[in-house]
Design an enzyme around this catalytic site. Structure first.
Site, short mmCIF file in Angstrom:
data_model
loop_
_atom_site.label_atom_id
_atom_site.label_comp_id
_atom_site.label_asym_id
_atom_site.label_seq_id
_atom_site.Cartn_x
_atom_site.Cartn_y
_atom_site.Cartn_z
CG MET A 86 -1.99 -1.08 1.19
SD MET A 86 -3.06 -1.03 2.64
CE MET A 86 -3.89 0.55 2.44
CG HIS A 87 0.50 3.37 2.46
ND1 HIS A 87 -0.81 3.76 2.64
CD2 HIS A 87 0.77 2.48 3.45
CE1 HIS A 87 -1.30 3.13 3.70
NE2 HIS A 87 -0.37 2.34 4.19
CG ASP A 245 -0.02 -5.10 1.75
OD1 ASP A 245 -0.80 -4.28 2.29
OD2 ASP A 245 1.22 -4.98 1.82
#
Length: 494
Positions: A86-87, A245
């Site tokens: 992520m991110h 995830d």
């Protein structure tokens, strides 16, 4: 003799930090084939963490081609689901070419960007609308950093994607995002389920940078014909949006609105307490992450940044000639409380509940009687106490009665038992498949009508799990009080 019936197969592709994993899962939830590829992590400066999106794409093509060659002859592939770290910020120009290496979730260069966000948007407003305060690892801080520090690259950027969505774009030619990843951007409004124009306006960022948001279970396109031929995939194969995830892994384990009081505890490099929510209820102080879940609901993540990573650091630094099993055997002979030694696991700063990248780890209470067994035991207990801190923030917002124990550290009987005692909830050690790629494959299977793991009551928490019931917490009570009374410690840079 009658011909063998054809099984339905879903593919899952997960782009992680250390490598990419591809799985094939049948309609019964069994993994029938898998492939993995690795790629380098780039650290051009201290605190910077980057990867080349083209390296992900090369790994994806190799893994999918290998996977297709390992599929059972009786299987029919129906869809491909995506998941990933992520991110991250993947910046693309108007032609869809990569502008610069992707900034990852653990990149820490964005401190000034976070302070700029906090000046532009009141903290309470950001938490109320996006579920989280401004955080260095989240995507929009990276975009703000890019604008301030690499203006030419920012000017060339026409699209911002998350890592898995970049792979989706390369597979289908379509750009999109889905809620679980979008909610890790810091600019996704959880109530409107859309990019927050007011916040973006306050930050001076054009909303056009971000793609359309679709549900996690949406079919976003089809594998391009030339790629399907190259990779050995069916022509016109559906690609499903998938999930970040943690959401994908949770979904694959059957965690979600249908079973609201079942969570998970991960003992990976970092430690995570996962708890599902039906409605978005953030912590008012932003001490725990709130994200959208792949089932259309939400989930809380309480994160400690150095869980099994703390034990690895200790082994590599003080006992490099010992195996992890040897260290755990030594710790098993030490009584709870570690002989008065307390370990604070803030080796990389801390998320829940402190939200401070400048916190630092420590060992307290050393004496001439302290030996290697006590030190290892203190590390195990310190990580367990940090997860108890996380659970104490999560529980009032999304209570869980029991949790599945996952991650490499969860394979230790000692650490699992210790953690069940400290958290005071039953922990299930599951023999079922785990991981984000598995959850992505299960999301893909649902496009063909295969049962959802959330609908399979009992599959993960009864048949496939061995439960560790909590024992006596009292031996840990004084050690935990000592841990709390020591308080967080700032690094030299603070």
């Amino acid at each position: 003799m009658a011909g063998r019936s054809q099984s339905i197969i879903g593919l899952g592709l997960d782009v992680g930090t250390s490598g990419l994993k591809a799985l094939a899962v049948d309609e019964h939830g069994q993994v029938v084939a898998e492939a993995e590829e690795s790629y380098p992590l780039l650290t051009p400066r201290p605190g910077w963490s980057e990867q080349e999106p083209e390296a992900w794409w090369a790994a994806a093509r190799t893994a999918l081609k290998e996977l297709s060659g390992r599929l059972p002859a009786s299987g029919r592939v129906v869809a491909l689901g995506l998941s990933g770290q992520m991110h991250g910020m993947v910046a693309l120009d108007g032609k869809g070419s990569v502008v610069r290496p992707a900034l990852l979730w653990n990149d820490q260069r964005t401190g000034d960007a976070v302070r700029a966000i906090e000046r532009a948007v009141p903290r309470r407003k950001l938490i109320e609308r996006t579920g989280n305060p401004a955080i260095t690892g989240f995507q929009v801080a990276k975009v703000v950093w890019l604008k301030a520090n690499e203006p030419d690259a920012f000017a060339a950027t026409e699209h911002v994607l998350f890592p898995k969505d970049f792979l989706g774009y390369r597979l289908t030619g379509e750009m999109y995002a889905e809620p679980s990843d979008a909610s890790g951007s810091n600019v996704f409004n959880l109530h409107a389920m859309a990019w927050d124009g007011d916040i973006l306006g306050a930050l001076g960022l054009p909303a056009r940078l971000w793609p359309q948001v679709v549900p996690s279970k949406a079919v976003v396109g089809h594998v391009l014909p030339r790629l399907a031929e190259e990779l050995g995939l069916p022509e016109g194969l559906d690609v499903v949006a998938g999930a970040g995830d943690n959401a994908a892994a949770g979904y694959g384990m059957g965690l979600g609105q249908a079973r609201p009081r079942l969570g998970s505890v991960s003992l990976g490099t970092s430690g995570v307490v996962f708890a599902p929510q039906a409605e978005p209820k953030p912590d008012p102080d932003g001490r725990v992450h709130l994200f959208c879940h792949a089932d259309g609901g939400y989930h809380l993540l309480g994160v400690t940044l150095a869980a099994a990573g703390s034990l690895r650091w200790f082994r590599d630094t003080f006992a490099a000639n010992r195996s992890f099993d040897e260290l755990l055997e030594l710790a098993a002979d030490v009584a709870p409380g570690a002989g008065g030694v307390t370990f604070k696991p803030y080796l990389a700063g801390e998320r829940t509940p402190h939200l401070d990248p400048d916190l630092r780890g420590s060992l307290h209470g050393l004496s001439l009687a302290t030996g290697l067994p006590e030190l290892v035991r203190a590390v195990l207990e310190g990580v367990a106490f940090s997860l108890r801190d996380a659970l104490s923030v999560v529980s009032p917002l999304a209570p869980i009665d029991r949790a599945l124990l996952i991650g490499g550290g969860g394979r230790s009987k000692l650490w699992g038992r210790l953690l069940a005692d400290v958290l005071e909830i039953p922990l299930g050690i599951s023999t079922a498949a785990h991981g984000a790629a598995y959850g992505a494959a299960r999301l893909a299977l649902e496009t063909a009508g295969a049962p959802s793991p959330l609908a399979e009551s009992g599959r993960y928490d009864q048949r496939d799990a061995r439960w560790l019931e909590p024992g006596d917490y009292e031996p840990y009570a004084s050690a935990y009080r000592r841990y709390r009374e020591l308080g967080p410690e700032q690094g030299a840079s603070s």
